[in-house]
Motif scaffolding. Structure first.
Motif, PDB file in Angstrom:
ATOM      1  N   ASN A  91      52.754  49.792  47.131  1.00  0.00           N
ATOM      2  CA  ASN A  91      53.149  48.382  47.116  1.00  0.00           C
ATOM      3  C   ASN A  91      52.424  47.591  46.031  1.00  0.00           C
ATOM      4  OD1 ASN A  91      50.745  48.604  48.635  1.00  0.00           O
ATOM      5  ND2 ASN A  91      51.139  46.650  49.654  1.00  0.00           N
ATOM      6  N   VAL A  92      51.220  48.041  45.633  1.00  0.00           N
ATOM      7  CA  VAL A  92      50.521  47.402  44.527  1.00  0.00           C
ATOM      8  C   VAL A  92      51.264  47.670  43.223  1.00  0.00           C
ATOM      9  CG1 VAL A  92      48.377  47.372  43.184  1.00  0.00           C
ATOM     10  CG2 VAL A  92      48.284  47.483  45.673  1.00  0.00           C
ATOM     11  N   ASN A  93      51.728  48.884  43.046  1.00  0.00           N
ATOM     12  CA  ASN A  93      52.505  49.220  41.864  1.00  0.00           C
ATOM     13  C   ASN A  93      53.806  48.432  41.815  1.00  0.00           C
ATOM     14  OD1 ASN A  93      53.118  50.782  39.479  1.00  0.00           O
ATOM     15  ND2 ASN A  93      54.516  51.985  40.728  1.00  0.00           N
ATOM     16  N   GLN A  94      54.438  48.268  42.969  1.00  0.00           N
ATOM     17  CA  GLN A  94      55.687  47.512  43.022  1.00  0.00           C
ATOM     18  C   GLN A  94      55.444  46.033  42.716  1.00  0.00           C
ATOM     19  OE1 GLN A  94      57.058  48.662  46.928  1.00  0.00           O
ATOM     20  NE2 GLN A  94      56.994  50.814  46.303  1.00  0.00           N
ATOM     21  N   GLU A  95      54.297  45.515  43.141  1.00  0.00           N
ATOM     22  CA  GLU A  95      53.934  44.134  42.811  1.00  0.00           C
ATOM     23  C   GLU A  95      53.738  43.966  41.312  1.00  0.00           C
ATOM     24  OE1 GLU A  95      49.774  42.310  43.230  1.00  0.00           O
ATOM     25  OE2 GLU A  95      50.782  41.676  45.064  1.00  0.00           O
ATOM     26  N   LYS A  96      53.153  44.965  40.681  1.00  0.00           N
ATOM     27  CA  LYS A  96      52.963  44.927  39.233  1.00  0.00           C
ATOM     28  C   LYS A  96      54.293  44.898  38.502  1.00  0.00           C
ATOM     29  CE  LYS A  96      51.483  47.877  35.385  1.00  0.00           C
ATOM     30  NZ  LYS A  96      50.803  49.125  34.984  1.00  0.00           N
ATOM     31  N   GLY A  97      55.236  45.729  38.916  1.00  0.00           N
ATOM     32  CA  GLY A  97      56.525  45.792  38.248  1.00  0.00           C
ATOM     33  C   GLY A  97      56.383  46.100  36.771  1.00  0.00           C
ATOM     34  N   ASP A  98      57.022  45.278  35.933  1.00  0.00           N
ATOM     35  CA  ASP A  98      56.942  45.507  34.489  1.00  0.00           C
ATOM     36  C   ASP A  98      56.086  44.449  33.806  1.00  0.00           C
ATOM     37  OD1 ASP A  98      58.544  43.277  34.620  1.00  0.00           O
ATOM     38  OD2 ASP A  98      60.164  44.079  33.371  1.00  0.00           O
ATOM     39  N   LYS A  99      55.158  43.865  34.552  1.00  0.00           N
ATOM     40  CA  LYS A  99      54.339  42.777  34.024  1.00  0.00           C
ATOM     41  C   LYS A  99      53.240  43.298  33.095  1.00  0.00           C
ATOM     42  CE  LYS A  99      54.906  39.979  38.244  1.00  0.00           C
ATOM     43  NZ  LYS A  99      55.505  41.008  39.112  1.00  0.00           N
ATOM     44  N   SER A 100      52.940  42.514  32.078  1.00  0.00           N
ATOM     45  CA  SER A 100      51.836  42.803  31.168  1.00  0.00           C
ATOM     46  C   SER A 100      50.553  42.159  31.708  1.00  0.00           C
ATOM     47  CB  SER A 100      52.166  42.299  29.762  1.00  0.00           C
ATOM     48  OG  SER A 100      52.484  40.922  29.784  1.00  0.00           O
ATOM     49  N   PRO A 101      49.385  42.478  31.124  1.00  0.00           N
ATOM     50  CA  PRO A 101      48.112  42.023  31.710  1.00  0.00           C
ATOM     51  C   PRO A 101      47.918  40.511  31.769  1.00  0.00           C
ATOM     52  CG  PRO A 101      47.739  43.915  30.304  1.00  0.00           C
ATOM     53  CD  PRO A 101      49.153  43.496  30.086  1.00  0.00           C
ATOM     54  N   ASP A 102      48.647  39.733  30.997  1.00  0.00           N
ATOM     55  CA  ASP A 102      48.559  38.285  31.123  1.00  0.00           C
ATOM     56  C   ASP A 102      49.300  37.787  32.367  1.00  0.00           C
ATOM     57  OD1 ASP A 102      50.662  39.273  29.274  1.00  0.00           O
ATOM     58  OD2 ASP A 102      51.437  37.233  29.472  1.00  0.00           O
ATOM     59  N   GLU A 103      50.118  38.652  32.962  1.00  0.00           N
ATOM     60  CA  GLU A 103      50.902  38.284  34.144  1.00  0.00           C
ATOM     61  C   GLU A 103      50.423  38.977  35.422  1.00  0.00           C
ATOM     62  OE1 GLU A 103      55.309  37.757  32.254  1.00  0.00           O
ATOM     63  OE2 GLU A 103      54.494  39.789  32.277  1.00  0.00           O
ATOM     64  N   TRP A 104      49.759  40.117  35.262  1.00  0.00           N
ATOM     65  CA  TRP A 104      49.310  40.895  36.425  1.00  0.00           C
ATOM     66  C   TRP A 104      48.075  41.698  36.050  1.00  0.00           C
ATOM     67  CZ3 TRP A 104      48.132  45.845  37.787  1.00  0.00           C
ATOM     68  CH2 TRP A 104      48.022  46.117  39.163  1.00  0.00           C
ATOM     69  N   LYS A 105      47.115  41.728  36.967  1.00  0.00           N
ATOM     70  CA  LYS A 105      45.919  42.556  36.816  1.00  0.00           C
ATOM     71  C   LYS A 105      45.656  43.263  38.141  1.00  0.00           C
ATOM     72  CE  LYS A 105      43.761  39.287  33.573  1.00  0.00           C
ATOM     73  NZ  LYS A 105      44.950  38.389  33.507  1.00  0.00           N
ATOM     74  N   PRO A 106      44.983  44.404  38.134  1.00  0.00           N
ATOM     75  CA  PRO A 106      44.655  45.084  39.387  1.00  0.00           C
ATOM     76  C   PRO A 106      43.870  44.163  40.321  1.00  0.00           C
ATOM     77  CG  PRO A 106      44.237  46.534  37.533  1.00  0.00           C
ATOM     78  CD  PRO A 106      44.520  45.184  36.958  1.00  0.00           C
ATOM     79  N   PRO A 107      44.119  44.233  41.641  1.00  0.00           N
ATOM     80  CA  PRO A 107      43.366  43.398  42.583  1.00  0.00           C
ATOM     81  C   PRO A 107      41.854  43.578  42.480  1.00  0.00           C
ATOM     82  CG  PRO A 107      45.257  44.393  43.673  1.00  0.00           C
ATOM     83  CD  PRO A 107      45.167  45.013  42.314  1.00  0.00           C
ATOM     84  N   ARG A 108      41.389  44.782  42.194  1.00  0.00           N
ATOM     85  CA  ARG A 108      39.956  45.033  42.042  1.00  0.00           C
ATOM     86  C   ARG A 108      39.513  44.607  40.643  1.00  0.00           C
ATOM     87  NH1 ARG A 108      38.528  50.788  42.365  1.00  0.00           N
ATOM     88  NH2 ARG A 108      36.367  50.085  42.531  1.00  0.00           N
ATOM     89  N   GLN A 109      38.782  43.510  40.564  1.00  0.00           N
ATOM     90  CA  GLN A 109      38.337  43.023  39.266  1.00  0.00           C
ATOM     91  C   GLN A 109      37.386  44.004  38.581  1.00  0.00           C
ATOM     92  OE1 GLN A 109      36.982  38.964  39.243  1.00  0.00           O
ATOM     93  NE2 GLN A 109      38.668  38.244  40.533  1.00  0.00           N
ATOM     94  N   SER A 110      36.690  44.819  39.372  1.00  0.00           N
ATOM     95  CA  SER A 110      35.783  45.808  38.792  1.00  0.00           C
ATOM     96  C   SER A 110      36.528  46.862  37.980  1.00  0.00           C
ATOM     97  CB  SER A 110      34.966  46.494  39.893  1.00  0.00           C
ATOM     98  OG  SER A 110      35.817  47.177  40.796  1.00  0.00           O
ATOM     99  N   TYR A 111      37.860  46.929  38.135  1.00  0.00           N
ATOM    100  CA  TYR A 111      38.654  47.908  37.403  1.00  0.00           C
ATOM    101  C   TYR A 111      39.312  47.300  36.162  1.00  0.00           C
ATOM    102  CZ  TYR A 111      41.151  52.347  36.968  1.00  0.00           C
ATOM    103  OH  TYR A 111      41.608  53.579  36.529  1.00  0.00           O
ATOM    104  N   TRP A 112      39.115  46.022  35.937  1.00  0.00           N
ATOM    105  CA  TRP A 112      39.804  45.367  34.830  1.00  0.00           C
ATOM    106  C   TRP A 112      39.447  45.964  33.476  1.00  0.00           C
ATOM    107  CZ3 TRP A 112      39.967  39.345  35.886  1.00  0.00           C
ATOM    108  CH2 TRP A 112      40.788  39.105  36.998  1.00  0.00           C
ATOM    109  N   CYS A 113      38.178  46.277  33.270  1.00  0.00           N
ATOM    110  CA  CYS A 113      37.763  46.869  31.997  1.00  0.00           C
ATOM    111  C   CYS A 113      38.497  48.184  31.756  1.00  0.00           C
ATOM    112  CB  CYS A 113      36.255  47.091  31.989  1.00  0.00           C
ATOM    113  SG  CYS A 113      35.662  48.101  30.608  1.00  0.00           S
TER     114      CYS A 113
END
Length: 212
Positions: free
Chosen positions: A158-180
């Motif tokens: 469901n996290v992948n489905q929430e992401k869809g085709d969005k780029s990083p300015d529109e969607w980022k992983p819920p875990r901020q520690s994984y952003w890098c």
């Protein structure tokens, strides 16, 4: 009934071979190969071509054939499930019968492969809008089944489905520690495949690297 085997047994393709050290009776880390360090990611980001996002006209997922055969009855999805899972076993059809998968996007762990999606880090639709519309179908198939770089990763469905085709300015992983890590993967995929980025995407990736 055939005796279950580890999903890594018998994977003989080049893409599958990359996975062999990732899942042999040890806790798996669901990171694909080829993730650059921060310095390399920043250098690659600086080299990406900046351009407005192109048109979605003509896009269809079928123009990016997946999941391709990887040998020994395994397709790309099953190969990534083997690589990113822990203690994965499968029948002769290569589909997992047991194992656990920890999703780095949200930190959740799953024991059913149906709860896990294989995410295209750079979504197929985004790739289409940033250069892949000009590719041959064969090249788009290689992109959609890329096991050599950090383009495919097992994550909560469901996290992948929430992401869809969005780029990083529109969607980022819920875990901020994984952003890098996520930004580094995204940048490397766009760099390796010579896809463009727009200004908002570039700024978001730069900000995410500040988390490194």
């Amino acid at each position: 009934m055939p005796k279950p085997r580890t999903l890594l047994q018998g994977l003989t393709s080049l893409g599958a071979a990359v996975t062999l050290t990732a899942c042999v009776n040890v806790a798996a880390v669901a990171d694909p190969p080829g993730i650059p360090d921060e310095a390399t990611a920043r250098a690659q980001l600086a080299e990406l071509t900046m351009a407005p996002e192109g048109s979605p006209d003509g896009y269809d997922r079928d123009k990016f054939p997946h999941w391709s055969d990887q040998g020994d009855n395994c397709n790309t999805r099953e190969t990534v499930l083997a690589r990113d899972g822990d203690n994965v076993e499968a029948g002769n059809d290569c589909y997992p019968t047991s194992g656990t998968w920890s999703s780095p996007y949200d930190g959740d762990t799953w024991s059913q492969p149906s709860d896990v999606d294989i995410d295209h880090v750079v979504p197929l639709a985004d790739a289409w809008r940033t250069g892949a519309s000009e590719w041959t179908t064969a090249k788009r198939e290689r992109f959609a089944n890329d096991l050599e770089g950090p383009q495919l990763i097992a994550v909560t469905d469901n996290v992948n489905q929430e992401k869809g085709d969005k780029s990083p300015d529109e969607w980022k992983p819920p875990r901020q520690s994984y952003w890098c890590t996520y930004a580094s993967m995204w940048i490397n995929v766009k760099y390796r495949w010579e896809l463009t980025v727009d200004e908002a995407e570039h700024a978001a990736l730069d900000d995410m690297l500040d988390r490194c």
